[in-house]
Design a protein around this motif. Structure first.
Motif, mmCIF file in Angstrom:
data_model
loop_
_atom_site.group_PDB
_atom_site.id
_atom_site.type_symbol
_atom_site.label_atom_id
_atom_site.label_comp_id
_atom_site.label_asym_id
_atom_site.label_seq_id
_atom_site.Cartn_x
_atom_site.Cartn_y
_atom_site.Cartn_z
ATOM 1 N N VAL A 7 5.445 -33.794 26.535
ATOM 2 C CA VAL A 7 6.004 -33.797 25.197
ATOM 3 C C VAL A 7 6.927 -32.617 25.070
ATOM 4 N N THR A 8 7.658 -32.547 23.979
ATOM 5 C CA THR A 8 8.534 -31.413 23.739
ATOM 6 C C THR A 8 7.756 -30.298 23.096
ATOM 7 N N GLY A 9 7.779 -29.090 23.701
ATOM 8 C CA GLY A 9 7.036 -27.974 23.155
ATOM 9 C C GLY A 9 7.697 -27.437 21.907
ATOM 10 N N CYS A 10 6.869 -27.080 20.929
ATOM 11 C CA CYS A 10 7.378 -26.547 19.681
ATOM 12 C C CYS A 10 6.727 -25.217 19.380
ATOM 13 N N GLN A 11 7.434 -24.386 18.692
ATOM 14 C CA GLN A 11 6.901 -23.126 18.225
ATOM 15 C C GLN A 11 7.428 -22.902 16.821
ATOM 16 N N ASP A 12 6.476 -22.605 15.896
ATOM 17 C CA ASP A 12 6.843 -22.392 14.505
ATOM 18 C C ASP A 12 7.632 -23.571 13.944
ATOM 19 N N GLY A 13 7.283 -24.768 14.413
ATOM 20 C CA GLY A 13 7.903 -25.975 13.872
ATOM 21 C C GLY A 13 9.269 -26.293 14.437
ATOM 22 N N ALA A 14 9.786 -25.496 15.343
ATOM 23 C CA ALA A 14 11.122 -25.742 15.898
ATOM 24 C C ALA A 14 10.992 -26.148 17.351
ATOM 25 N N THR A 15 11.901 -26.993 17.809
ATOM 26 C CA THR A 15 11.891 -27.398 19.201
ATOM 27 C C THR A 15 12.230 -26.212 20.081
ATOM 28 N N THR A 16 11.439 -26.030 21.139
ATOM 29 C CA THR A 16 11.639 -24.911 22.051
ATOM 30 C C THR A 16 12.378 -25.384 23.281
ATOM 31 N N PRO A 17 13.597 -24.904 23.541
ATOM 32 C CA PRO A 17 14.306 -25.307 24.753
ATOM 33 C C PRO A 17 13.528 -24.870 25.974
ATOM 34 N N LYS A 18 13.568 -25.675 27.029
ATOM 35 C CA LYS A 18 12.874 -25.325 28.245
ATOM 36 C C LYS A 18 13.630 -25.905 29.422
ATOM 37 N N PRO A 19 13.539 -25.261 30.594
ATOM 38 C CA PRO A 19 14.233 -25.768 31.767
ATOM 39 C C PRO A 19 13.686 -27.129 32.167
ATOM 40 N N ALA A 20 14.533 -27.919 32.819
ATOM 41 C CA ALA A 20 14.084 -29.214 33.313
ATOM 42 C C ALA A 20 12.926 -29.010 34.265
ATOM 43 N N GLY A 21 11.900 -29.815 34.118
ATOM 44 C CA GLY A 21 10.753 -29.712 35.002
ATOM 45 C C GLY A 21 9.668 -28.796 34.488
ATOM 46 N N LEU A 38 3.092 -18.558 27.128
ATOM 47 C CA LEU A 38 2.378 -19.753 26.691
ATOM 48 C C LEU A 38 2.533 -19.876 25.189
ATOM 49 N N MET A 39 3.058 -21.002 24.714
ATOM 50 C CA MET A 39 3.392 -21.162 23.307
ATOM 51 C C MET A 39 2.564 -22.263 22.662
ATOM 52 N N LEU A 40 2.033 -21.970 21.490
ATOM 53 C CA LEU A 40 1.270 -22.948 20.727
ATOM 54 C C LEU A 40 2.224 -23.783 19.891
ATOM 55 N N SER A 69 -2.766 -10.647 34.441
ATOM 56 C CA SER A 69 -2.997 -9.817 33.251
ATOM 57 C C SER A 69 -2.231 -10.387 32.067
ATOM 58 N N VAL A 70 -2.730 -10.100 30.881
ATOM 59 C CA VAL A 70 -2.020 -10.444 29.653
ATOM 60 C C VAL A 70 -1.204 -9.229 29.242
ATOM 61 N N VAL A 71 0.104 -9.416 29.110
ATOM 62 C CA VAL A 71 0.987 -8.275 28.861
ATOM 63 C C VAL A 71 1.586 -8.273 27.458
ATOM 64 N N GLY A 72 1.277 -9.288 26.662
ATOM 65 C CA GLY A 72 1.803 -9.309 25.301
ATOM 66 C C GLY A 72 1.381 -10.578 24.586
ATOM 67 N N SER A 73 1.483 -10.551 23.252
ATOM 68 C CA SER A 73 1.176 -11.744 22.473
ATOM 69 C C SER A 73 1.801 -11.615 21.101
ATOM 70 N N SER A 74 1.953 -12.771 20.465
ATOM 71 C CA SER A 74 2.441 -12.820 19.087
ATOM 72 C C SER A 74 1.571 -13.835 18.355
ATOM 73 N N ASP A 75 1.973 -14.256 17.189
ATOM 74 C CA ASP A 75 1.148 -15.191 16.430
ATOM 75 C C ASP A 75 0.920 -16.489 17.191
ATOM 76 N N ARG A 76 1.944 -17.001 17.856
ATOM 77 C CA ARG A 76 1.837 -18.305 18.497
ATOM 78 C C ARG A 76 2.153 -18.279 19.987
ATOM 79 N N SER A 77 2.080 -17.124 20.610
ATOM 80 C CA SER A 77 2.362 -17.064 22.041
ATOM 81 C C SER A 77 1.542 -15.982 22.725
ATOM 82 N N VAL A 78 1.341 -16.182 24.027
ATOM 83 C CA VAL A 78 0.656 -15.203 24.872
ATOM 84 C C VAL A 78 1.470 -15.072 26.144
ATOM 85 N N GLN A 79 1.756 -13.844 26.548
ATOM 86 C CA GLN A 79 2.519 -13.592 27.768
ATOM 87 C C GLN A 79 1.567 -13.174 28.884
#
Length: 207
Positions: free
Chosen positions: A17-31, A184-186, A150-160
């Motif tokens: 499916v198309t990943g979304c973050q904060d209700g907006a479509t998140t561009p992502k590389p093919a594959g 990783l984006m919710l 390791s986890v190096v960062g995070s925000s409300d809807r993502s974890v790096q």
């Protein structure tokens, strides 16, 4: 290509499916892999081949993982049950919660994390990054555990998550491969988790 699997929904299916973050479509590389959280029949849960732990947040909106004033209590029943679904690590023991989202109740992010390690492990011992929304356990970042993670960062809807790996002549203490950071984006549905790139094959399929 590895999938991130999450909490079961009656009408969801494992699909691209198309990943979304904060209700907006998140561009992502093919594959780039995108995984919809689990559904009956066809789910391939990460870690142990079992359905994820699903609970409900408290009526006041406190996450199911909360405890002691924190959004994620590493000893909460939800985290403990999720750890039990990871199975045994290379040493034969279960994984243990080493660290997690530090936010306090009242400012909990939509996507939370727990880093699970190998008890009494070494520098190269395996890790799992466990993901939670406020209702419960979504799954692990990769199906198989990975070293030097390791986890190096995070925000409300993502974890790096940062990955490293050993090159041919590296001692086990000092990986020279990477680092590669995967975000990783919710999704807007609150259940779908999407990586912004492929996970390094050196960590998902080590030789």
């Amino acid at each position: 290509m590895k999938r991130i699997v999450g909490m079961g929904m009656a009408v969801a299916a494992l699909a691209l499916v198309t990943g979304c973050q904060d209700g907006a479509t998140t561009p992502k590389p093919a594959g780039t892999p995108t995984t919809t959280v689990g559904a009956p029949g066809g789910v391939q849960p990460t870690g142990a081949e079992q359905a994820p732990v699903v609970t409900k947040p408290a009526g006041d909106g406190t996450p199911a993982t909360a405890g002691g004033g924190k959004c994620v209590d590493l000893k909460s029943p939800v985290v403990t049950a999720a750890l039990g679904k990871l199975g045994a690590n290379v040493g034969g023991e279960g994984f243990s919660a080493q660290s997690g989202t530090e936010a306090k109740v009242g400012s909990c992010p939509a996507l939370m994390w727990v880093l699970a390690d190998t008890p009494h492990g070494t520098a190269s011992s395996p890790w799992h990054v466990m993901l939670f929304n406020q209702a419960g356990y979504l799954g692990t970042a990769t199906k198989k555990s990975t070293s030097y993670t390791s986890v190096v960062g995070s925000s409300d809807r993502s974890v790096q998550v940062q990955y490293r790996w050993l090159a041919a002549s590296d001692p086990s203490c000092c990986p020279s491969g990477g680092p590669v950071v995967v975000t990783l984006m919710l999704g807007a549905d609150g259940h779908t988790v999407t990586p912004d790139r492929d996970f390094p094959t050196e960590v998902t399929n080590p030789k």
